[in-house]
Enzyme design. Structure first.
Site, PDB file in Angstrom:
ATOM      1  N   HIS A   3     -51.952  68.511  33.116  1.00  0.00           N
ATOM      2  CA  HIS A   3     -52.747  67.594  32.295  1.00  0.00           C
ATOM      3  C   HIS A   3     -51.969  67.106  31.078  1.00  0.00           C
ATOM      4  O   HIS A   3     -52.212  66.015  30.572  1.00  0.00           O
ATOM      5  CB  HIS A   3     -54.051  68.269  31.891  1.00  0.00           C
ATOM      6  CG  HIS A   3     -54.881  68.652  33.073  1.00  0.00           C
ATOM      7  ND1 HIS A   3     -55.461  67.719  33.893  1.00  0.00           N
ATOM      8  CD2 HIS A   3     -55.171  69.856  33.612  1.00  0.00           C
ATOM      9  CE1 HIS A   3     -56.098  68.332  34.876  1.00  0.00           C
ATOM     10  NE2 HIS A   3     -55.925  69.627  34.725  1.00  0.00           N
TER      11      HIS A   3
ATOM     12  N   GLU B  31     -43.495  51.057  59.323  1.00  0.00           N
ATOM     13  CA  GLU B  31     -42.582  52.122  58.896  1.00  0.00           C
ATOM     14  C   GLU B  31     -41.839  52.767  60.064  1.00  0.00           C
ATOM     15  O   GLU B  31     -41.164  53.773  59.894  1.00  0.00           O
ATOM     16  CB  GLU B  31     -43.344  53.188  58.082  1.00  0.00           C
ATOM     17  CG  GLU B  31     -44.623  53.672  58.710  1.00  0.00           C
ATOM     18  CD  GLU B  31     -45.472  54.497  57.756  1.00  0.00           C
ATOM     19  OE1 GLU B  31     -44.961  54.929  56.709  1.00  0.00           O
ATOM     20  OE2 GLU B  31     -46.647  54.725  58.064  1.00  0.00           O
TER      21      GLU B  31
ATOM     22  N   ASP C  19     -40.125  55.729  54.984  1.00  0.00           N
ATOM     23  CA  ASP C  19     -40.080  56.152  56.380  1.00  0.00           C
ATOM     24  C   ASP C  19     -39.283  55.176  57.238  1.00  0.00           C
ATOM     25  O   ASP C  19     -38.553  55.589  58.143  1.00  0.00           O
ATOM     26  CB  ASP C  19     -41.496  56.308  56.948  1.00  0.00           C
ATOM     27  CG  ASP C  19     -42.046  57.712  56.705  1.00  0.00           C
ATOM     28  OD1 ASP C  19     -41.247  58.655  56.663  1.00  0.00           O
ATOM     29  OD2 ASP C  19     -43.275  57.850  56.559  1.00  0.00           O
TER      30      ASP C  19
ATOM     31  N   CYS D 192     -44.836  48.659  50.030  1.00  0.00           N
ATOM     32  CA  CYS D 192     -45.418  49.688  49.160  1.00  0.00           C
ATOM     33  C   CYS D 192     -44.503  50.905  49.023  1.00  0.00           C
ATOM     34  O   CYS D 192     -44.837  51.857  48.332  1.00  0.00           O
ATOM     35  CB  CYS D 192     -46.798  50.125  49.666  1.00  0.00           C
ATOM     36  SG  CYS D 192     -46.765  50.928  51.285  1.00  0.00           S
TER      37      CYS D 192
END
Length: 540
Positions: free
Chosen positions: A188, A430, A454, A501
């Site tokens: 955190h 991919e 990938d 992406c």
């Protein structure tokens, strides 16, 4: 001058005095109690008070760090009500006839050790959470107030590690940086540093000594280095680096609200990649046009059992609502290979990257797939959700997916549950197989998204997890770029859009190459949104 090294979790330069976080240390003593029933009642009363305190912290955090980061206090409230946790404490009180403080401390140690022993980094981070809620309970039982650090000037906060209830009570205007002995990129402290846009270095270890309290220091969040009592040359060099960094950030801030458009008028969608709800604040802060990749498998990685339809629905719905009509592309679960989940009961494989993973699991264990699809379609009524499927190698797979989707939609219609009929469907490009049949795939879906990580490993036949092969791994290999170009041409030939992406989307040295290919969307880490926008706007 003393130089310390750790792991950077947020860049930037901070110059100031070190202030070690000070806690109220409570000594826990084991004492025998005569009336265990009364002691259990004392524990339950303390638990209720602790829950009330956490609600107050949640409300404060809403104002300070936003809804997504405030959610941790809701999770802490649920931890206090957790049946296993409560039963452990009650059992220790009654069976050992001991005081509640000792029972809470013992349970905290046991649960923290259990979380710390898990392989998953997220679950290891929960060890700090259970310690946090337990210390709050002990403070209530001991009738002591929780620590709240006094800061008279802006300082560099140093600690072994910080838990949410400690960070939320700090005066944010006076925190220059966080440096901790322990912690992880999922801690955190790290999340708060990224939210506050301040430098943070974790994992410094025992070299971060309390005797450094009050000393002048420089935190280089870019390199993960701390200089204590810096010499004149280092101070001058770091001050110049800080000035350059601030100038760069100021320039980037001016790009908020601007279009992602080249000098020649070519427009590109710039989206963000996220792993969970806590990342949405960074997406909005960095002015992303949408979410190009929501890695839904983290819902599975962070759970001890299969997340229910309702649990998934709430997360997808909240992301869609927070993005306020902007496109949110959610990738169906990509479990397997390097992302193992014990409760899936997957067999050990010689070549997991080439094995039983992602859509292959979904199509052979359809009860898991349908649960996720129901949650996704239900959430589609609350925003612009799109769905994409990983590890596709054939048109037949897509047709099978669409058949299952129709079954799910029919179930929802019969149950009278709202959903959007025209949810965009896409596939991840991919695998070389997907590239080679991309023209046929484009006829079946609305968009492509290239997973370059990938795609690179499968094109080059190199396991990206194998460090020995790092000298051979070339994400800029002409074959990889040719694969992306071919997929783009085939998508456009069928009137469909294509995005990237994977990690290459944030590689600014390739931005112009992707623009020249006609890539329609680039999805990157939230912190890369504005640097990428700058690169696009400078391109001709």
């Amino acid at each position: 001058m003393i130089t310390l090294s750790g792991k950077s979790v947020f860049g930037g330069i901070a110059i100031g005095k070190i202030a070690f976080y000070k806690r109220n240390e409570i000594q826990i003593k084991r004492s025998r109690v005569e009336d265990t029933e009364q002691e259990v009642k004392r524990f339950e009363a303390a638990k209720e008070k602790a829950v009330s305190q956490l609600q107050e912290l949640h409300d404060k955090a809403l104002d300070d760090v936003g809804e997504t980061n405030a959610m941790i206090f809701e999770i802490h409230q649920m931890m206090l009500e957790d049946l296993d946790y409560v039963e452990s404490i009650v059992n220790i009180i009654t069976s050992q006839e001991v005081n509640a403080e000792y029972a809470v401390a013992t349970t905290a140690d046991n649960f923290a050790a259990m979380f710390a022993a898990m392989d998953d980094a997220y679950m290891q981070g929960r060890a700090a959470d259970v310690k946090d809620v337990s210390e709050r309970l002990i403070q209530v039982l001991s009738d002591q107030n929780s620590a709240s650090m006094e800061m008279n000037e802006p300082v560099i906060i140093a600690a072994d590690d910080l838990v949410p209830s400690e960070t939320v009570q700090l005066d944010k205007e006076k925190v220059l940086s966080f440096i901790t002995m322990y912690g992880s990129a999922n801690s955190h402290t790290a999340i708060l540093a990224r939210t506050m846009n301040i430098p943070a270095v974790i994992g410094i270890g025992e070299d971060l000594k309390k005797e450094y309290d009050g000393k002048e220091a420089i935190v280089d969040g870019m390199e993960g280095v701390i200089y204590i009592d810096p010499d004149k040359e280092t101070f001058t060099r770091m001050r110049e680096k800080q000035k350059e960094d601030q100038e760069q950030k100021t320039l980037l801030e001016q790009l908020k609200g601007k279009e992602n458009i080249t000098k020649s008028g070519q427009k590109v969608m710039v989206y963000a990649n996220i792993g969970n709800l806590s990342d949405v604040g960074a997406v909005l802060k960095n002015d992303a046009g949408g979410i190009g990749l929501f890695r839904s498998e983290f819902l599975y990685l962070e759970s001890e059992t299969f997340p229910t339809e309702e649990e998934q629905f709430k997360v997808y719905k909240q992301v869609a609502e927070n993005m306020a009509g902007k496109r949110v592309i959610i990738r169906t679960l990509d479990i397997g290979a390097d992302k193992q989940v014990d409760y899936f009961g997957l067999d050990k494989e010689e070549n997991p990257a080439l094995g039983y993973r992602a859509i292959r699991i979904c199509l052979t264990r359809q009860e898991i797939f349908k649960t996720q699809l129901r949650a996704l379609y239900r959430a589609s009524a609350y925003g612009q959700i799109a769905i994409m499927f990983p590890m596709i190698i054939s048109v037949d797979e897509v047709k099978q997916i669409k058949k299952i989707i129709e079954e799910v939609k029919q179930e929802l219609r019969e149950e009278g549950i709202d959903f959007r009929e025209n949810v965009e469907l896409g596939v991840m490009i991919e695998t070389p197989a997907a590239v080679m049949v991309s023209r046929d795939l484009a006829k079946e879906v609305d968009f492509f998204s290239v997973g370059t990580n990938d795609l690179t490993q499968y094109t080059l036949a190199i396991d990206r997890q194998n460090q020995k092969l790092e000298p051979f791994y070339d994400s800029h290999h002409p074959a990889v770029l040719s694969m992306i170009r071919m997929a783009a041409e085939n998508a456009h030939a069928e009137g469909k859009w294509i995005g990237i992406c994977g990690e290459l989307g944030a590689d600014l040295s390739l931005t112009e190459t992707f623009l020249e290919m006609g890539i329609d969307e680039l999805s990157v880490a939230p912190g890369m949104i504005l640097p990428l926008r700058k690169r696009i706007r400078e391109a001709d």
